[in-house]
Scaffold this active site. Sequence first.
Site, PDB file in Angstrom:
ATOM      1  N   TRP A 355       0.843  -1.211   0.000  1.00  0.00           N
ATOM      2  CA  TRP A 355       0.000   0.000   0.000  1.00  0.00           C
ATOM      3  C   TRP A 355       0.875   1.257   0.000  1.00  0.00           C
ATOM      4  CZ3 TRP A 355      -0.407   4.239   3.187  1.00  0.00           C
ATOM      5  CH2 TRP A 355      -1.534   5.056   3.020  1.00  0.00           C
ATOM      6  N   HIS A 356       1.987   1.175   0.738  1.00  0.00           N
ATOM      7  CA  HIS A 356       2.821   2.365   0.855  1.00  0.00           C
ATOM      8  C   HIS A 356       3.535   2.723  -0.445  1.00  0.00           C
ATOM      9  CE1 HIS A 356       2.164   1.913   5.166  1.00  0.00           C
ATOM     10  NE2 HIS A 356       2.489   3.196   5.235  1.00  0.00           N
ATOM     11  N   GLY A 357       3.880   1.749  -1.234  1.00  0.00           N
ATOM     12  CA  GLY A 357       4.546   2.116  -2.476  1.00  0.00           C
ATOM     13  C   GLY A 357       4.938   0.924  -3.299  1.00  0.00           C
TER      14      GLY A 357
END
Lengths: 509, 314
Positions: A355-357
């Site tokens: 989700w973060h990257g």
Amino acid sequence: MPQFCLEQESFFAFKINYLLTSDYYIFGTVYTFCMLFNSIDFAFYFIIVTVAYFLLPHRYRWILLLSASCYFYMAFVPIYILILGFTIVIDYFAGIYIEKAEGKKRKMLLICSLIANIGVLVVFKYYNFLNESLGYMLNNAGYQNPVPYLSILLPIGLSFHTFQAMSYTIEVYRGNQKAEQHFGIYSLYVMFYPQLVAGPIERPQNILSQMHAKHEFDYNRVVSGLQLMLWGFFKKLVVADRLSIYVNSIYGHPELHNGSSVAIASLFFAIQIYCDFSGYSDIAIGCARIMGYDLMINFRRPYFSKSISEFWSRWHISLSTWFRDYLYIPLGGNRVPKYRVYLNLMIVFLVSGIWHGANYTFILWGALHGFYLLCGLQFNKLRSGFTHRLHISSRVNNLLSIVLTIILVTFAWIFFRATSIKDAFTLVTNLKTIGQVPFLGDGISNMAHCVLAIALLFMVEYKMEYLSDRFNLLTHKIIWVRWSFLVISVFVILLFGVFSGGQFIYFQF
Amino acid sequence: MNQSVVVFIKRLFLFMALLIVADNIIGYGLETIYFGQKKGQFAQTTFSIDNTTQDILIFGSSRAVRHYSPNVLSKALNMSCYNVGRDAQSLPYYAAMQEAIFTRYKPKMIIVDVNNWELAPGEAKYEKLSILLPYYRHHPELAPYLKQSGQWEGIKLLSRTYPYNSSLFILAYNFLFANKLIADEHGFAPLTGKMTSAMLDDYASRLKLNSQASAESDKIIDRKALNYYRQFLANTNTHNIKTYVVISPKVLKEPLDARNKLLKKIAQEYPNVKFIDFSDDKDYNMMYGKFADVFHLNNEGAEEFTRDLIPFLN
């Protein structure tokens, strides 16, 4: 003579600038508007929008807030408003039809809505990453990757508003939320400017009803909202942006620095990312509070956690509860065999990393946290037995637990902050030389600023955590005590803050 | 109007008035302390901008401050000399200082110490111009440089305290321990101490890794910085000032030198400018005893280098 690429800045900086700015021609001068909370542009915007909000009759306020939110978003990359428009239209109608439908059709509608949302995420955020990974595998097998790369920039805050939109359709499907009939209000739910680009990721039950309610000017709410914003600015300008100077100099050249420098930079980054993100959340919550909206709390002093599981109940709460409600529990939660609980937890943390990257560094960061948590669950009893046998007092035990949690979390942040897996491992390897004289960055003065910033932060957070009923200067009955404290706070920011307008780290997610 | 709105507006105005009064008092106090300093880097910058009249001016970063002895140059060339270099600065700063000084007078000779990394991309070199904020009120010619760090800098400068942002610790130290500060020698502040062979080996291994990692990015040039470099040299050319662009000695020759070549090529475009490169000089490469750290000569090394430079200036 080599061929030079005349570029004003590195590609990364260029990309960020392009993402964050729009040019406007006003009275013969080109102004570049950059709608970061820590910019003068935002100060003007905020004052105008808030004053107009209270001047307008209730029935027109949603129009003002929606227009203001569109402007806020379009100040970054105007064209990307179409992506938001696409998901808003899909989810608005999905919500209405899901509510009306029954049985399989209901489920199909939800799946369609989720695919549309996740599809946008995949195309704009993960496509090139997946393609690169595919290319790597094909190259290893001796083939060329025929799939072209997309030269697109990541829309700002995409993961945040997509998750917020998804929580709406899921809650309508579950019957916990009525479908919103008012298209403008629903659009505002997704686009509400204080939390549009970096959360908190709100739930429809909390915020939609507030969007219908009439909010009168409330002196106490306005004052407390402004105070919270001030605290957010302190965290961002005095702490996060100050520490980032040192962190960037070390993480920018991992191979050049010894273990002591890496350790200091990593600890600084742990504090930087907390202040950067929670500072943003405080400003967002403060902004909304002034206008009468209550956004959910996103951080509860996570570095006072005594375990990794407690850390996750205090860090980015709106995301961790999102994963709990919409991923962990549907996977079976705790009501499955132990090995499945562990598997579910690992899945949640891997997804949280992704989700973060779109980078393996984030996946590894998520995996590390999953691993920590599983170890915590596995060895919890062993640890309590150990401390009991050694007669370690609860106070010492708590302190040791806090320190251990900080060390583990900080170690994981190395993978989060490093630009590549290779860099991350270089940094970890360099930790071997911990104890050598550290690099002082821009000199002793900047280091003194860092120490002061951390000391002030610690004092305030310690007071909030353990002395909540004492030293309440902001609510002191004597106005001059309150005002003196506020004036001092303003001047601390003015004298020790960094005003070069650094972007918020979580914008890129 | 709602009573609480009235109360809020009244208190807001009162609070703003309090902030303005406090800002002026604190700002005035800091200004007095800042411009009252006789020693230290703030005093050196103030002198450079407001009082220099010397024949030779030396511009540059910390490597200029630590490497060029005005006393040695003055004696050898029979001309007065001042070192206007400043730690951690870069091409935009040299251009800003030149602009501020040229409004008063023009020196006869300029030496500017440059480095390949000054053309590397990055915003830090512009953000660091903020050290010139205290001079904004009396030097409008610095305004375009100060606005490099943001278009709203003019609004921030309405505050009298803001120019002293991030300098309070140094200001306080210089004020409280003024007697302990070592006076510079016409802007020259050499370093003492010697590098060890272990430090050199460590640096060599890290430099090698860094060069491999930066091989591609070495070709990327900061266009804005390059323009400042051109502007600096063009200004000296306009006023027909003898100018020397110098890369002072390095303990190790850096493997990546594409930017150095560009600096040289541009310097050669101006008839009044001579380019002198000591980065590959055998008298200094690997001679760690002449260096205080990996970037700077020590006092003995600096004196020797300044003497070695003189034949090129004659």
